[in-house]
Design an enzyme around this catalytic site. Structure first.
Site, PDB file in Angstrom:
ATOM      1  CB  CYS A  80      38.416  51.150  44.245  1.00  0.00           C
ATOM      2  SG  CYS A  80      39.698  51.392  43.008  1.00  0.00           S
ATOM      3  N   GLY A  81      40.670  48.663  45.350  1.00  0.00           N
ATOM      4  CA  GLY A  81      41.961  48.449  45.979  1.00  0.00           C
ATOM      5  C   GLY A  81      43.036  49.408  45.512  1.00  0.00           C
ATOM      6  CG  HIS A  82      43.329  51.823  41.596  1.00  0.00           C
ATOM      7  ND1 HIS A  82      41.981  51.704  41.292  1.00  0.00           N
ATOM      8  CD2 HIS A  82      43.677  53.090  41.240  1.00  0.00           C
ATOM      9  CE1 HIS A  82      41.551  52.845  40.764  1.00  0.00           C
ATOM     10  NE2 HIS A  82      42.558  53.696  40.720  1.00  0.00           N
ATOM     11  CG  ASP A 241      42.054  48.318  37.027  1.00  0.00           C
ATOM     12  OD1 ASP A 241      43.033  49.099  36.975  1.00  0.00           O
ATOM     13  OD2 ASP A 241      41.510  47.986  38.090  1.00  0.00           O
ATOM     14  N   GLY A 246      42.805  45.937  42.567  1.00  0.00           N
ATOM     15  CA  GLY A 246      42.950  45.577  43.972  1.00  0.00           C
ATOM     16  C   GLY A 246      41.827  44.728  44.519  1.00  0.00           C
ATOM     17  CB  SER A 247      38.160  45.175  44.725  1.00  0.00           C
ATOM     18  OG  SER A 247      37.908  45.672  43.422  1.00  0.00           O
TER      19      SER A 247
END
Length: 326
Positions: A80-82, A241, A246-247
């Protein structure tokens, strides 16, 4: 915390310690044995349908400063990028690493692998964060699916720590900015379901990584431009989202690189079509993931603090396990 409007509930204490020597074993243990705690924290009345969480666990990689298990309204993501952006600030501010100027390095062990984050740090304050992804690659392009309510459509499938299907809104008869969000959510969920039913995913490193996490509906503007390109990600159990994802941005940039729409070290801005929040991303170097040609993507964004909470439940509460309204 939140990153681009997408919440992150960081669980620091009170969650039972998961068994397992590796982070994927810990993820499996939590999923099979401790899922009631996820529901308690993510679902109503303590959370909501689109809540997102991060459980800090003991790292099993020597170079890792922290390790994390991600959780959503349905299960446990592998990346999870965020959350990584938020955790970079959090680790810097709460003593997991020693802050250094102008940037502080934070190594975050995720289920997909080690992710290296760099946190802006000046005059005792942390700021924006950039991270370099695990190897991102394109699994398949122009995959024809039978999508309920939409007939035959073609999608691309790309991996950025998690697998996503990509399709432009017009191919689903949607307007990314004007169509009611529930219609976009429903259409994207049907695409995800079709991938689950019709495509056998694989990942060279571990079968636990080989699942479709969601569908990202885009504006179709994948050719390189200085103008931002928009998308909306629908993941887990039809969760929307608020950030550009991010991902997902990682996977989309890898897809653009694969199609030669973007070159190494060229940065692109990605925007959430409804919230307006932005991430930037650029491919920084080529690599391999098993037999797949892969690329490392650098994603940048900013997270903000929203508060602290302590959650409890009473044994005689008939709703202590949480619930979701669909």
């Amino acid at each position: 915390m939140h990153t681009g409007g997408e919440p992150l509930r960081i669980v620091t204490d009170g969650f039972p310690k998961p068994d397992g020597k590796t982070i994927l074993q810990k993820r499996r243990f939590v999923k099979e044995k401790l899922d009631n705690f996820r529901k308690l924290l993510m679902h109503e009345p303590r959370g909501h349908y689109d809540m997102y969480g991060a459980l800090l666990v003991e790292p099993d990689i020597e170079d890792a400063d922290i390790a994390v298990l991600f959780m959503d309204n349905r299960s446990y993501s592998t990346m999870c990028g965020h959350a990584v952006i938020a955790l970079g600030r959090y680790a810097t501010d709460y003593g997991y690493v020693r802050p250094t100027e102008p940037e502080t390095k934070v190594n975050i062990e995720c289920p997909c692998g080690l992710v290296k984050a760099l946190v802006e740090y000046k005059n005792g304050k942390s700021g924006s964060v950039r991270f370099q992804s695990v190897p991102a690659f394109v699994f398949a392009t122009d995959v024809e699916l039978n999508v309920q309510g939409h007939g035959k459509v073609k999608v691309d499938i790309s991996y950025g720590g998690a697998f996503y299907a990509f399709i432009s809104a017009d191919k689903l008869g949607l307007d990314l900015w004007k169509t009611p969000i529930n219609q976009i959510k429903d259409a994207a969920t049907m695409v995800t379901n079709a991938v689950k039913n019709e495509v056998q995913l694989e990942h060279p490193d571990d079968n636990d990584l080989a699942f479709i996490y969601g569908t990202i509906v885009t504006d179709g503007k994948d050719e390189y431009s200085d103008e931002p390109t928009a998308n909306i990600c629908v993941f887990a159990d039809a969760q929307v989202d608020r950030s550009p994802t991010g991902s997902g941005v990682t996977a989309r940039t890898a897809l653009q690189y694969h199609k030669r729409h973007i070159s190494l070290n060229k940065s692109r801005v990605f925007v959430n079509a409804r919230i307006g929040s932005k991430f930037s991303a650029k491919p920084v170097r080529q690599t391999k993931c098993g037999s797949y040609d892969a690329v490392i993507i650098e994603v940048s964004g900013h997270a903000f603090y929203t508060g602290k909470s302590a959650f409890t439940f009473e044994e005689d509460d008939p709703l202590k396990g949480g619930f979701l309204l669909k």
